[in-house]
Design an enzyme around this catalytic site. Structure first.
Site, PDB file in Angstrom:
ATOM      1  CD  GLU A  86      -2.882   1.357   0.699  1.00  0.00           C
ATOM      2  OE1 GLU A  86      -2.627   1.528  -0.511  1.00  0.00           O
ATOM      3  OE2 GLU A  86      -4.020   1.397   1.183  1.00  0.00           O
ATOM      4  CG  ASP A 146      -5.708   9.278   5.432  1.00  0.00           C
ATOM      5  OD1 ASP A 146      -5.862   9.582   6.624  1.00  0.00           O
ATOM      6  OD2 ASP A 146      -5.914  10.094   4.520  1.00  0.00           O
ATOM      7  CG  LEU A 164      -4.381  -1.218   4.280  1.00  0.00           C
ATOM      8  CD1 LEU A 164      -3.193  -0.855   5.149  1.00  0.00           C
ATOM      9  CD2 LEU A 164      -3.987  -2.334   3.315  1.00  0.00           C
ATOM     10  CG  ASP A 176      -4.527  10.482  -6.887  1.00  0.00           C
ATOM     11  OD1 ASP A 176      -4.503   9.773  -5.851  1.00  0.00           O
ATOM     12  OD2 ASP A 176      -5.593  10.838  -7.432  1.00  0.00           O
TER      13      ASP A 176
END
Ligand code: PRP
Length: 183
Positions: free
Chosen positions: A108, A112, A117, A168
């Protein structure tokens, strides 16, 4: 106070600061590859990259792992175009490779909220892997919902919106070779 880094890849977008340089990332990825190699002395290893964010990290990481392995991918989506995790995780691509009996290393880019996950690990655990571990490049340590430990971790990350090295904002900035804070 925002600053504008003189990088044509940013198209003039102000970023706050470079959080991790290309050199720092490369050094740590090399160390992680060594740790992973040592941690799997035997058995079949399947490295599962969570797209899209992990694509650069995964490609660098697997080249630092000195043992046989296979690569496959998962596609899930939790963020839209905003900067806050929505918590809605959709599985868009399921790995075709057999998972049962293999060491699964889920790669990963960033942990956050941990929702992505948590959902994925429950799903993968149900397929009877020999082992199931997380390798994350970055961890914000704000994930109250993540019930699984991150076995291999690159860096602790500031609780800021980070871009570059696969990460991104609205699909931009993934190609930056460093990691920067947008806020
Ligand atoms: C981002 C990031 C992680 C996840 C982390 O993915 O790449 O996969 O969110 O957030 P969480 O811990 O709060 O779940 P995103 O859904 O934006 O997709 P992407 O990998 O295609 O950028």
């Amino acid at each position: 106070m925002n600053t504008t880094i003189a990088d044509p890849r940013l198209s003039g977008r102000a970023v706050r600061r470079v959080v991790l340089t290309e050199e720092a990332i490369a050094k740590r990825v090399c160390e992680l590859g060594g740790d992973i190699t040592a941690s799997y002395p035997e058995g079949e290893l399947l490295v599962l990259g969570l797209l899209k964010g992990s694509f650069i990290f995964l490609s660098d990481l697997v080249r630092q792992i000195r043992r046989p392995l296979q690569v496959d991918f998962l596609v899930a989506a939790s963020y839209g175009d905003g900067v806050v995790s929505s918590g809605n995780v959709r599985l868009l691509y399921d790995p075709e490779t057999e998972l049962a009996g293999k060491h699964i290393l889920l790669v990963e880019d960033i942990v956050d909220t941990g929702r992505t996950l948590s959902r994925l690990l429950d799903l993968l655990q149900a397929r009877n892997p020999r082992s199931l571990e997380i390798c994350a490049l970055l961890h914000k340590h704000v994930a109250s919902e993540l019930r699984y430990p991150t076995r291999f971790l690159g860096f602790d990350a500031p609780n800021e919106f980070l871009v570059g090295y696969g990460l991104d904002h609205a699909e931009n900035f993934r190609h930056l070779p460093y990691i920067a804070s947008l806020q």
